[in-house]
Design a protein around this motif. Structure first.
Motif, short mmCIF file in Angstrom:
data_model
loop_
_atom_site.label_atom_id
_atom_site.label_comp_id
_atom_site.label_asym_id
_atom_site.label_seq_id
_atom_site.Cartn_x
_atom_site.Cartn_y
_atom_site.Cartn_z
N GLN A 133 3.09 3.10 9.56
CA GLN A 133 4.34 2.42 9.23
C GLN A 133 4.12 1.43 8.09
OE1 GLN A 133 7.43 2.88 10.27
NE2 GLN A 133 8.24 1.18 9.04
N HIS A 134 3.07 0.63 8.16
CA HIS A 134 2.77 -0.32 7.09
C HIS A 134 2.50 0.41 5.78
CE1 HIS A 134 1.61 -3.33 10.36
NE2 HIS A 134 2.54 -3.94 9.66
N ILE A 135 1.71 1.46 5.85
CA ILE A 135 1.36 2.21 4.64
C ILE A 135 2.59 2.84 4.02
CG2 ILE A 135 0.07 4.22 3.79
CD1 ILE A 135 -2.10 3.52 5.86
N ASP A 136 3.50 3.32 4.85
CA ASP A 136 4.72 3.91 4.33
C ASP A 136 5.61 2.85 3.67
OD1 ASP A 136 6.47 6.29 4.08
OD2 ASP A 136 7.82 5.12 5.35
N GLU A 137 5.68 1.66 4.27
CA GLU A 137 6.46 0.58 3.67
C GLU A 137 5.83 0.15 2.34
OE1 GLU A 137 7.67 -2.63 6.28
OE2 GLU A 137 7.44 -1.30 8.02
N LEU A 138 4.52 0.14 2.30
CA LEU A 138 3.82 -0.17 1.05
C LEU A 138 4.14 0.87 -0.02
CD1 LEU A 138 1.71 -1.82 -0.52
CD2 LEU A 138 -0.07 -0.50 0.63
N ARG A 139 4.16 2.13 0.39
CA ARG A 139 4.46 3.23 -0.54
C ARG A 139 5.88 3.13 -1.08
NH1 ARG A 139 7.30 7.79 -0.07
NH2 ARG A 139 7.68 7.43 2.16
N ARG A 140 6.83 2.76 -0.22
CA ARG A 140 8.24 2.79 -0.60
C ARG A 140 8.73 1.51 -1.28
NH1 ARG A 140 11.34 2.47 3.28
NH2 ARG A 140 9.99 2.34 5.12
N ASP A 144 9.32 -3.53 -8.72
CA ASP A 144 9.51 -4.93 -9.09
C ASP A 144 9.21 -5.88 -7.93
OD1 ASP A 144 11.67 -4.29 -7.52
OD2 ASP A 144 13.18 -5.21 -8.82
N VAL A 145 8.84 -5.31 -6.79
CA VAL A 145 8.45 -6.10 -5.63
C VAL A 145 6.94 -6.03 -5.42
CG1 VAL A 145 8.69 -6.41 -3.14
CG2 VAL A 145 10.68 -5.82 -4.52
N MET A 146 6.40 -4.82 -5.47
CA MET A 146 4.95 -4.61 -5.35
C MET A 146 4.52 -3.61 -6.41
SD MET A 146 3.80 -4.81 -1.38
CE MET A 146 4.94 -3.64 -0.65
N SER A 147 3.46 -3.91 -7.13
CA SER A 147 3.06 -3.10 -8.28
C SER A 147 1.62 -2.64 -8.17
CB SER A 147 3.26 -3.88 -9.57
OG SER A 147 2.73 -3.17 -10.68
N PHE A 148 1.43 -1.32 -8.18
CA PHE A 148 0.09 -0.74 -8.27
C PHE A 148 -0.52 -1.04 -9.65
CE2 PHE A 148 -2.45 2.81 -9.87
CZ PHE A 148 -3.47 2.85 -8.94
N ARG A 488 4.85 7.90 -5.27
CA ARG A 488 5.14 8.04 -6.70
C ARG A 488 4.00 7.53 -7.57
NH1 ARG A 488 7.94 3.88 -4.67
NH2 ARG A 488 7.87 1.84 -5.70
N HIS A 489 3.10 6.73 -7.00
CA HIS A 489 1.97 6.24 -7.79
C HIS A 489 0.68 7.01 -7.49
CE1 HIS A 489 4.18 3.03 -9.62
NE2 HIS A 489 4.53 2.53 -8.46
N ALA A 490 0.79 8.14 -6.83
CA ALA A 490 -0.39 8.98 -6.64
C ALA A 490 -0.91 9.40 -8.01
CB ALA A 490 -0.03 10.21 -5.81
N CYS A 491 -2.21 9.55 -8.12
CA CYS A 491 -2.86 9.85 -9.41
C CYS A 491 -2.20 11.05 -10.08
CB CYS A 491 -4.33 10.14 -9.19
SG CYS A 491 -5.19 10.70 -10.66
N PRO A 492 -1.61 10.88 -11.27
CA PRO A 492 -0.93 12.00 -11.92
C PRO A 492 -1.89 13.08 -12.41
CG PRO A 492 -1.01 10.11 -13.39
CD PRO A 492 -1.53 9.63 -12.07
#
Length: 546
Positions: A133-140, A144-148, A488-492
């Protein structure tokens, strides 16, 4: 956010002996310039100051500052800390994390289980989460709130180390994600041609055992293969271009790590002393300029298509740059962009394959099953991208070695750009970082049976048992397998990277026998903070397959 160097004592404590002496020397010079040669208006006043009076004044001032820092931290006290959490004292925890990040994360997971916890670094707090659940919230979370990207810029100090005009300009990521991936089938023959050529040049197959420095040799080979796709022949075999590409990659990493030891206000002064990237970019621009000018002329004269038009990264980047600012279209900007793309490919793939090579050399009994799979598929289908996709054991071997070791104990690290609260109430303040870690993902017994053991067919067996061919492929990202990130930030570039790695392992399996100098003794990885790299000097023995 915890600011390194807010107080002089904190800055001195963190730097290490030699640097501390430099700081102290600077302080002494400044002190001497004020007190030893005071201007007449202040001379009499200074002589009246009693040393103890000054000290008594500093004690309450320091206490007030300490209290303010403590009060500021109350907002997020609810999240437990591994190590001291008080201002200044938390640097002790940061020092421990720098030297033993793995055990810090394991302690946090063992103590707090699925609950988030935080660990100190010299720059900020790292909040560590573990549940899906935490990882999914981090992913989503919105960018502009959390930036890889901002987290990566912080970790490697990319604003200094890359030598780019704008490190946040990433239009090349879209080119990698779409154009490169779409062209993998077309490029598979070129990739394998360079695999064979590079291995033959770097590690000639002989009947006698040859001792080879694994990491440096794999770096040379990966550089050859990657630059074949990025700039094509003949430049990909140009020793000067290969040398500067490798040195650029190493320079970015080492410069970033060194600058990470200094507070932000000192980085502009330290950077020129440790960073050689400008000279490397000069050399790259010189070598690439003739190709760029010739291609630009053809684009202006013929448009989108002409005879013998190159099908490589440089061409795709030139075409994409047309829609960017003019500054991104210069020869120098294009050269930097190619080096940056090469850094991403070279840094990760050379480490990934070195890990796999160490596991194979430590367990030579696995080479025969790999060899049989590769030879069966090639005899039936020939060499192609589709053939690579059928090599399940090759894929599984690489994925397992990356799962077990990897590049970083912290995964999916993001920088918090706005105060963020998870659905369970966990609060993370602006400026700090959030991540998950290998103990609660890659090494978790709920996800993997005997997670600390190397099982080369772990994922190929999963594919056979479940019938889900895609789910357990190396390129697929899930909450329990995160070397390439998630969402969306998985290695392209992971599709290219996996094709490259599988081509290399398939070639090694059918061409060589491999062994370690000391049989069965897996070379230990080298660790700095949360970063993990393969042993840099260990050697592997190669000979022509018997």
């Amino acid at each position: 956010m915890r600011l390194l160097g807010m107080l002089p004592s904190a800055g001195y404590t963190l730097m290490g002996k030699n640097t501390r002496l430099v700081f102290e020397a600077g302080w002494v010079r400044e002190r001497d310039s004020i007190f030893s040669r005071p201007s007449p208006p202040f001379a009499s006043a200074l002589t009246m100051l009693d040393t103890f009076t000054v000290l008594y004044a500093l004690v309450p001032l320091g206490s007030v500052l300490y209290l303010l820092q403590w009060l500021r931290s109350l907002k997020y006290k609810a999240t437990p800390t591994i190590g001291p959490s008080a201002p200044l004292l938390s640097y002790w925890g940061a020092a421990r994390f720098l030297y033993d990040a793995k055990s810090v994360l394991e302690e946090g997971y063992a103590t707090h289980g699925t609950k988030p916890f935080k660990v100190a670094t010299f720059r900020e707090w790292h909040y560590v989460v573990s549940t899906p659940q935490h990882i999914d919230e981090l992913r989503r979370a919105p960018d502009d709130v959390m930036s890889f990207t901002e987290a990566a810029i912080d970790e490697f100090n990319f604003e200094y180390s890359l030598g780019m005009r704008d490190v946040r300009s990433d239009f090349h990521a879209g080119v990698i994600r779409t154009t490169l991936t779409r062209n993998l089938a077309t490029l598979s023959t070129d990739i394998y041609d360079e695999v064979k050529s590079a291995f033959a040049d770097v590690i000639p197959a002989t009947n006698d055992w040859t001792m080879v420095p694994a990491y440096s040799s794999m770096t040379q080979i990966v550089a050859r293969i990657s630059t074949r796709v990025f700039v094509g022949l003949p430049l990909c075999r140009n020793p000067e271009f290969l040398d500067l590409s490798i040195k650029y990659t190493m320079n970015v990493v080492t410069t970033g790590l060194i600058l990470g030891l200094f507070p932000d206000f000192l980085k502009p002064f330290v950077n020129p002393m440790v960073n050689t990237v400008t000279k490397l970019i000069d050399r790259a621009e010189h070598l690439l300029a003739p190709q760029i000018e010739e291609r630009r002329k053809c684009m202006e004269e013929f448009g989108d298509d002409w005879a013998h038009k190159p099908n490589d990264m440089l061409q795709w980047i030139m075409e994409a740059a047309v829609n960017e600012l003019p500054e991104e279209q210069t020869n120098r900007a294009l050269a930097v962009r190619i080096l940056v793309i090469g850094f991403a490919a070279l840094h990760s793939s050379s480490m990934s394959f070195t890990y796999a090579l160490y596991y194979l050399a430590a367990n030579p009994q696995y080479i025969l099953p790999l060899r049989q799979e590769v030879e069966t598929i090639l005899s039936d289908h020939g060499w192609s991208k589709a053939s690579l996709q059928k090599m399940r054991r090759v894929d599984s071997f690489l994925k397992e070695s990356q799962r077990l070791t990897g590049f970083n104990f912290c995964l999916m690290t993001h920088k918090v750009l706005q105060d963020f609260t998870f659905s369970d109430g966990t609060f993370v303040p602006k400026g700090d970082h959030i991540c998950t870690g290998t103990p609660m993902t890659h090494h978790k017994e709920e996800y993997y049976a005997h997670p600390r053991e190397f099982d080369p067919w772990r994922f190929s067996d999963m594919r056979d048992e479940t019938g889900e061919g895609v789910k357990h492929q190396m390129v697929n990202t899930t909450a329990d397998y995160l070397p390439f990130g998630l969402g969306r930030h998985a290695c392209p570039g992971r599709f290219f990277a996996v094709n490259e790695l599988k081509s290399m392992l398939a070639h090694v399996a059918v061409t060589y026998d491999v062994a370690l100098e000391k049989p069965g003794q897996m070379p230990a990885p080298e660790i700095f903070g949360s970063l993990i790299t393969p042993h840099r000097t260990a050697k592997v023995m190669f000979r022509r397959r018997q």
